[in-house]
Design an enzyme around this catalytic site. Structure first.
Site, PDB file in Angstrom:
ATOM      1  N   CYS A 120      -3.667   2.810  -4.272  1.00  0.00           N
ATOM      2  CA  CYS A 120      -4.656   3.614  -3.563  1.00  0.00           C
ATOM      3  C   CYS A 120      -4.686   5.005  -4.200  1.00  0.00           C
ATOM      4  O   CYS A 120      -3.724   5.774  -4.091  1.00  0.00           O
ATOM      5  CB  CYS A 120      -4.287   3.684  -2.091  1.00  0.00           C
ATOM      6  N   HIS A 175      -7.672   0.534  -4.507  1.00  0.00           N
ATOM      7  CA  HIS A 175      -8.456   1.345  -3.571  1.00  0.00           C
ATOM      8  C   HIS A 175      -8.867   2.593  -4.332  1.00  0.00           C
ATOM      9  O   HIS A 175      -8.009   3.327  -4.826  1.00  0.00           O
ATOM     10  CB  HIS A 175      -7.599   1.793  -2.384  1.00  0.00           C
ATOM     11  N   TYR A 229     -14.978   4.956   7.467  1.00  0.00           N
ATOM     12  CA  TYR A 229     -15.471   3.609   7.191  1.00  0.00           C
ATOM     13  C   TYR A 229     -16.923   3.372   7.590  1.00  0.00           C
ATOM     14  O   TYR A 229     -17.276   2.335   8.136  1.00  0.00           O
ATOM     15  CB  TYR A 229     -14.541   2.572   7.839  1.00  0.00           C
ATOM     16  N   HIS A 234       0.864  -1.196   0.000  1.00  0.00           N
ATOM     17  CA  HIS A 234       0.000   0.000   0.000  1.00  0.00           C
ATOM     18  C   HIS A 234       0.897   1.242   0.000  1.00  0.00           C
ATOM     19  O   HIS A 234       1.897   1.281   0.708  1.00  0.00           O
ATOM     20  CB  HIS A 234      -0.876  -0.024   1.263  1.00  0.00           C
ATOM     21  N   ASP A 278     -13.016   3.290  -1.228  1.00  0.00           N
ATOM     22  CA  ASP A 278     -12.201   3.597  -0.042  1.00  0.00           C
ATOM     23  C   ASP A 278     -12.968   4.558   0.862  1.00  0.00           C
ATOM     24  O   ASP A 278     -14.193   4.633   0.778  1.00  0.00           O
ATOM     25  CB  ASP A 278     -10.843   4.132  -0.512  1.00  0.00           C
ATOM     26  N   HIS A 279     -12.247   5.293   1.677  1.00  0.00           N
ATOM     27  CA  HIS A 279     -12.888   6.161   2.672  1.00  0.00           C
ATOM     28  C   HIS A 279     -14.118   6.900   2.144  1.00  0.00           C
ATOM     29  O   HIS A 279     -14.113   7.382   1.012  1.00  0.00           O
ATOM     30  CB  HIS A 279     -11.907   7.247   3.136  1.00  0.00           C
TER      31      HIS A 279
HETATM   32  C1  DNO Z   1      -6.551   3.599   6.078  1.00  0.00           C
HETATM   33  C2  DNO Z   1      -5.952   2.539   5.268  1.00  0.00           C
HETATM   34  C3  DNO Z   1      -4.584   2.102   5.739  1.00  0.00           C
HETATM   35  C4  DNO Z   1      -4.208   0.850   5.006  1.00  0.00           C
HETATM   36  C5  DNO Z   1      -2.862   0.323   5.364  1.00  0.00           C
HETATM   37  C6  DNO Z   1      -2.486  -0.812   4.461  1.00  0.00           C
HETATM   38  O1  DNO Z   1      -7.692   3.836   5.977  1.00  0.00           O
HETATM   39  O2  DNO Z   1      -5.922   2.899   3.932  1.00  0.00           O
HETATM   40  O3  DNO Z   1      -4.577   1.890   7.104  1.00  0.00           O
HETATM   41  O4  DNO Z   1      -5.117  -0.152   5.310  1.00  0.00           O
HETATM   42  O5  DNO Z   1      -1.904   1.300   5.302  1.00  0.00           O
HETATM   43  O6  DNO Z   1      -1.468  -1.558   5.031  1.00  0.00           O
END
Ligand code: DNO
Length: 355
Positions: free
Chosen positions: A245, A272, A331, A207, A317-318
Site C-alpha cells: 500500500c 494499493h 471510498y 497489508h 486506493d482512497h
Molecule cells: C483502509 C484499508 C484498511 C485495509 C486493511 C487490510 O482503507 O486500507 O482497512 O483494508 O488494513 O487488512
C-alpha cells in the site's frame, strides 16, 4: 496487472457494481463478507452468493480484503489455535470459490487510523488526514466514537465499533507484547496456515500498518523495509506475500515506495496505489492520485511495478470526496475512478514506451 475496485457489498456501499463496471479497464472487485464476526468461518454458500452477484455484473471476485485476524492470534493466546483452524477452513472455502489472494493485516486493536475523516481542502473537496499531536492528545475511546459519528452511517473498513466497550481492556492485554512477540505470533500464524495456502493455491498478502508507526504504545510491525524482509523470510514461500500500500508505507518519508516495489515486487500479490501530502512530521493528508498533487511520485511507483514484471492485482486506493458525493470516507466512486483511469494511463504509456 489486473485493475480491481474495492466494493463493500450491496447493503453497505454507495457505489453499485454497475457503476464499477463502467470504469474503463475494470476487471473485478475486491470485497469481503462484512457481517461475519472476526474469527468465525466464512460459510461457502455466502461466499458463493457474493461471487455470483459480482459475476452477474460482469466482474470477477478473485481477491478478498480482508479476512481479519482474531486478536487472540495477534496476542498469542492459547485460544489462537481454534481461530487458526477457523481461518484455514475459511481459506479452503474461499479457494473453492476461485479466490486467489487474501489481504489481511496484523495491526493490534486498531486498523487504519486518521485524525480527520473529512478535512476540507482549498477546492472544497474533503479528504482524510492524520495529525500525530491530535491522536496523541485524544483518548482512544473518544477517537473511535468520533470516527463512528463521522463515517456517515457506513461501517469503516477494519473497525468493529461493537468492541468499543472492551477497547481499553484489549489495549491492556498488549502491555507485555513487544514488537518481537508480535513478529513471533505472526510467524506462528503463517507457519500454521501456509501449507493450506500452498495446497489450495491461495496467496496471502499482508497489508502494511497504517500509519506505519506505533499508536498509543501498541506495537506495530509491518512498517518498512527491514520488517518486510523479516516477514517474507519467516516463511519463505511465494504464498506468503504483500499488499503493498503506497499510502500506508509512504506516510513515513523514510520509506522509499518505488524502491520497496523494486525489492519486493515478485512477492507483491496486491498493489494499493494512492497519494498523500506531508504536512510535517507525523502529519499528512490524502490527495488525488496525481503525482503533482501529492508527495509520492505515482509514475515512479508504476514504473517500478512494470520493471518488476508485476502481474498481480491492483486497486486505486482512497479518494477524496468530490462533486458533492456522499459516500464512505475514502471510498467514493468519482475520485477513485479518476485514480484508476490515471493509473491505466501511466501503465499504457510505460508499456508502449518499452515495447
Ligand atoms: C483502509 C484499508 C484498511 C485495509 C486493511 C487490510 O482503507 O486500507 O482497512 O483494508 O488494513 O487488512
Amino acid at each position: 496487472m489486473k485493475m480491481i475496485f474495492r466494493w463493500f457489498g450491496e447493503d453497505d456501499d454507495s457505489v453499485s457494481l454497475n457503476e464499477i463496471k463502467q470504469i474503463p479497464g475494470m476487471t473485478g472487485v475486491v470485497s469481503a463478507l462484512q457481517d461475519i464476526p472476526v474469527g468465525e468461518v466464512w460459510p461457502k454458500n455466502k461466499i458463493k452468493e457474493l461471487k455470483n452477484k459480482i459475476n452477474q455484473a460482469g466482474l470477477e471476485l478473485e481477491v478478498i480484503e480482508s479476512v481479519n485476524i482474531h486478536e487472540d492470534i495477534k496476542l498469542g493466546l492459547p485460544s489462537r489455535d481454534k481461530y487458526i483452524e477457523n481461518y484455514k477452513e475459511t481459506l479452503i472455502n474461499l479457494a473453492d470459490e476461485g479466490i486467489k489472494v487474501v489481504c489481511y493485516n496484523f495491526m493490534p486493536v486498531f486498523d487504519w487510523l486518521r485524525s480527520d475523516l473529512a478535512r476540507e481542502l482549498e477546492d472544497g473537496s474533503t479528504t482524510m488526514s492524520y495529525d500525530k499531536d491530535w491522536i496523541n492528545n485524544t483518548d482512544p475511546v473518544k477517537l473511535v466514537e468520533e470516527f463512528d459519528k463521522e463515517s456517515k452511517g457506513f461501517s469503516l473498513p477494519g473497525w468493529e465499533p461493537e468492541r468499543l466497550a472492551e477497547l481499553k481492556e484489549i489495549m491492556k492485554q498488549y502491555e507485555d507484547i513487544s514488537e518481537k512477540d508480535l513478529l513471533d505470533n505472526l510467524k506462528y500464524f503463517l507457519e500454521a496456515i501456509l501449507p493450506v495456502c500452498e495446497e489450495n493455491e491461495i496467496k496471502m498478502a499482508i497489508h502494511p500498518d497504517d500509519p506505519p508507526w506505533p499508536i498509543y504504545g501498541l506495537p506495530r510491525i509491518v512498517t518498512g523495509k527491514e520488517n518486510l524482509r523479516k516477514i517474507l523470510k519467516m516463511v519463505d514461500s511465494p504464498y506468503n506475500g504483500l499488499t503493498l500500500c503506497s499510502g500506508s508505507l509512504g506516510s513515513n518519508p523514510e520509506n522509499d515506495v518505488p524502491a520497496l516495489v523494486r525489492e519486493f515486487g515478485v512477492r507483491v500479490h496486491f498493489a494499493h496505489v494512492r497519494n498523500l501530502k506531508f504536512d510535517g512530521e507525523g502529519k499528512f493528508h490524502e490527495t488525488s492520485h496525481l503525482s503533482t498533487d501529492g508527495s509520492l511520485d505515482i509514475f515512479k511507483i508504476m514504473k517500478a511495478y512494470y520493471d518488476s514484471g508485476f502481474d498481480g492485482y491492483l486497486r486505486p486506493d482512497h479518494g477524496r470526496m468530490i462533486w458533492g458525493e456522499k459516500a464512505r470516507p475514502g471510498y467514493g466512486l468519482y475520485d477513485r475512478a479518476m485514480g484508476a483511469a490515471y493509473i491505466n494511463g501511466l501503465w499504457e504509456s510505460i508499456t508502449k514506451m518499452n515495447s
